[in-house]
Design an enzyme around this catalytic site. Sequence first.
Site, PDB file in Angstrom:
ATOM      1  N   PHE A 186       0.853  -1.182   0.000  1.00 12.70           N
ATOM      2  CA  PHE A 186       0.000   0.000   0.000  1.00 12.70           C
ATOM      3  C   PHE A 186       0.895   1.241   0.000  1.00 12.70           C
ATOM      4  CE2 PHE A 186      -2.748   3.234   2.021  1.00 12.70           C
ATOM      5  CZ  PHE A 186      -3.783   3.207   1.107  1.00 12.70           C
ATOM      6  N   ASP A 225       1.746  -5.196   8.098  1.00 13.73           N
ATOM      7  CA  ASP A 225       0.602  -4.289   8.047  1.00 13.73           C
ATOM      8  C   ASP A 225      -0.651  -5.164   7.971  1.00 13.73           C
ATOM      9  OD1 ASP A 225      -1.480  -2.582   7.311  1.00 13.73           O
ATOM     10  OD2 ASP A 225      -0.211  -1.324   6.061  1.00 13.73           O
ATOM     11  N   TYR A 261     -10.486   1.267  10.884  1.00 17.03           N
ATOM     12  CA  TYR A 261     -11.736   1.632  10.203  1.00 17.03           C
ATOM     13  C   TYR A 261     -12.166   0.688   9.091  1.00 17.03           C
ATOM     14  CZ  TYR A 261      -8.414   4.113   7.113  1.00 17.03           C
ATOM     15  OH  TYR A 261      -7.369   4.454   6.291  1.00 17.03           O
ATOM     16  N   LYS A 262     -11.413  -0.411   8.890  1.00 13.71           N
ATOM     17  CA  LYS A 262     -11.814  -1.340   7.838  1.00 13.71           C
ATOM     18  C   LYS A 262     -12.648  -2.458   8.480  1.00 13.71           C
ATOM     19  CE  LYS A 262      -7.717  -0.154   5.116  1.00 13.71           C
ATOM     20  NZ  LYS A 262      -8.320   0.474   3.933  1.00 13.71           N
ATOM     21  N   ARG A 265     -12.953  -4.223  -7.074  1.00 14.31           N
ATOM     22  CA  ARG A 265     -12.595  -4.901  -5.825  1.00 14.31           C
ATOM     23  C   ARG A 265     -13.822  -4.977  -4.933  1.00 14.31           C
ATOM     24  NH1 ARG A 265      -8.644  -1.854  -1.422  1.00 14.31           N
ATOM     25  NH2 ARG A 265     -10.595  -0.960  -0.680  1.00 14.31           N
TER      26      ARG A 265
END
Lengths: 409, 409
Positions: free
Chosen positions: B139, B210, B235-236, B380
């Site tokens: 990322f 990560d 927050y995911k 996605r």
Amino acid sequence: MTTPVLPKMPTLDNLHDLDARDPLRHKKAQFVLPGGVIYLDGNSLGALPGAVPERLQRVIHQEWGDALIRSWTAHAQEGRDWMALPDRVAAKLAPLIGADASEIAVGDSTSVNLFKALTSALHVAAPGRRVILTDADNFPTDLYVAQGLNSLLGDRYELRRVPAADVATHLTDEVAVVMLTEVDYRTGERLDMAGLTAQACARGVLTIWDLAHSAGAFEVDLTGAGADFAVGCGYKYLNGGPGAPGYLYVARRHLDTRVALSGWMGHADPFEMARDYVPARDARRFVVGTPMVLSLSALDTALDVFADVDLAELRAKSLGLTDTFMSLLSGDPDLTLVTPLDHARRGSQVSFRHPQAKEAMRRLVERGVIGDFRTPDIVRFGFTPLYVSYADVYHAAQAVLEVAGELRA
Amino acid sequence: MTTPVLPKMPTLDNLHDLDARDPLRHKKAQFVLPGGVIYLDGNSLGALPGAVPERLQRVIHQEWGDALIRSWTAHAQEGRDWMALPDRVAAKLAPLIGADASEIAVGDSTSVNLFKALTSALHVAAPGRRVILTDADNFPTDLYVAQGLNSLLGDRYELRRVPAADVATHLTDEVAVVMLTEVDYRTGERLDMAGLTAQACARGVLTIWDLAHSAGAFEVDLTGAGADFAVGCGYKYLNGGPGAPGYLYVARRHLDTRVALSGWMGHADPFEMARDYVPARDARRFVVGTPMVLSLSALDTALDVFADVDLAELRAKSLGLTDTFMSLLSGDPDLTLVTPLDHARRGSQVSFRHPQAKEAMRRLVERGVIGDFRTPDIVRFGFTPLYVSYADVYHAAQAVLEVAGELRA
């Protein structure tokens, strides 16, 4: 607008008079304040602005719950997308600190912003200078951040801590950066930002100002002072809520500096997901990770309270309130004033030493006068001109006198 | 609990059957989901847990509005003081990532936590090693943070970016640290954390994982894998709200390492206001500034959703959902699956290449199927087993087939 001229020992009637003529008297209604409390701790955590709960309801239910991921980019044309939130808050902060919005990055804690400021300042500092100068009584996190960064850089610098009064004489050509908090968190003493910045500049020293106890308490003019960097806190006089995001100011001439904390939200095009970091234009590059939308939205709405506030009136009232408090308590034998009487050398806070400071504050809080104890022997009272009245000051002072009397007996 | 065995091309009836037998079917009611939407973007922003609005109401009105500054220390005995909030959230995270609470610091963005992890890792890395190894498709913020830190350290390191498949062969004795995201944010491919960590360890290379697309999506076992450092996102799959605080994991054996971002909330005794930084015990030292209470409280309540979740059941359902989606879309000529079919190599997301990926996703969102477009040609879809049903997968797949058909016509 000038500070009201007070009688030597004002009566409650005098003070009701001043409240009736206070141009900011309508602002108190814009806050939710608990009953039975006189809140003199807005310099630690500002009170709840009445518009914040509704804003957060909207963010929680509509923006998060209903619109979900779409809120990052929704309503971008009206500037209501989450992506623009840091920039929107920066625009509201700008007039309070005498900066352009493009010089302000909002987000992260004050401590993290200090780290950003110091890494950037050391990067643009004159080569060979190896001293980071600071007030020995600076707020601890300011000292710790400098210690941590210096250790990371192999102790290349010396952190030189001197009394605030001696800072000017220590601005030598060894000094790379001077880090100062404009208003001392314990004594309430205000430094001469413009004067010290000018002296630092003349000697090739960069300045980092911590505005934690300044912004929102009185007018700050970073541009006018010629400050290089500044940081500040969202949850004191700005009323942004517990742990509200802080901010970083970088003077335009330094905006091209290194970004040590380079995250995707500071990239020129975050959603391009490029492999190499290309900093955004202006101070947006100092926004690092994903903004904490809930906390940032509260700050955004809290700042609206300032939209119609004349900062000269704010300062005049602040001085009136602190003058009043000092007058009313001037006769107590156990209270030793540590805040300067000189207006120019005072923030919006009054502190006293007291032999039983901790117990005195405990008793005050018990009777609804909320201030702070600060180690080792200080009682500290903050005066937010937006929601503290002259009558509040009177009643608080009476409570202090009573408690001091009790403890003497 | 094992993954349900699916028919080659499941019917809606088959899937209703699976939903009826789903041991997690009661969890969907714990979320507030918008009508008319199938939300397959919980890997970007998790949905709103139903208990969060009430918690935030309490924090706003009672803790901030009424109790004000006292909330920092109030109810400390029951652990409900704001000071303990980061530790309380760490304790809820611990079982989800296979760590002890004392190894987790909660707060700041994932990017800032990466910076903390990397500074600490480089500090404890074997001397003389000068390579930071990472997946070239990591990322972006992971890459940017490494670039920024390296620049701050005078470009002392080389950031070596290699394809994920080649990471193992690049674990040489030049490498100080390897930074990897367990599940690729675009392809959904899951790396072998235990295997790669063991190989890195054998070669004297420290690991930073990560967990952005891992924690909350399936069981993570940092201790079992022997990971050195990890960071993650609130927050995911953890549903902590937009920009929720992230976290840092530091294995017990490294807890004594340097703290580059040393702030007052990581001090052993913050209210002592000491002039020198003395780190708190355990991972609390990595908490830097004042916690963002509003955002952190939302995360705290969001994590309660996991209290009764069997992570093996969560994983089984995740694989069932993603298998179903893959099966249903296997016949479309324009969709090229990029997520591995092998269960062990898959997170909780399915991605396809499509020649008109951006337009396809625009049309899907228009009809209420929310996924993500990722540059240059990827659609996605994230599957949060807590609130996505098998029937949802069916309807989403039908929409994808329709849109793909439209775009072909």
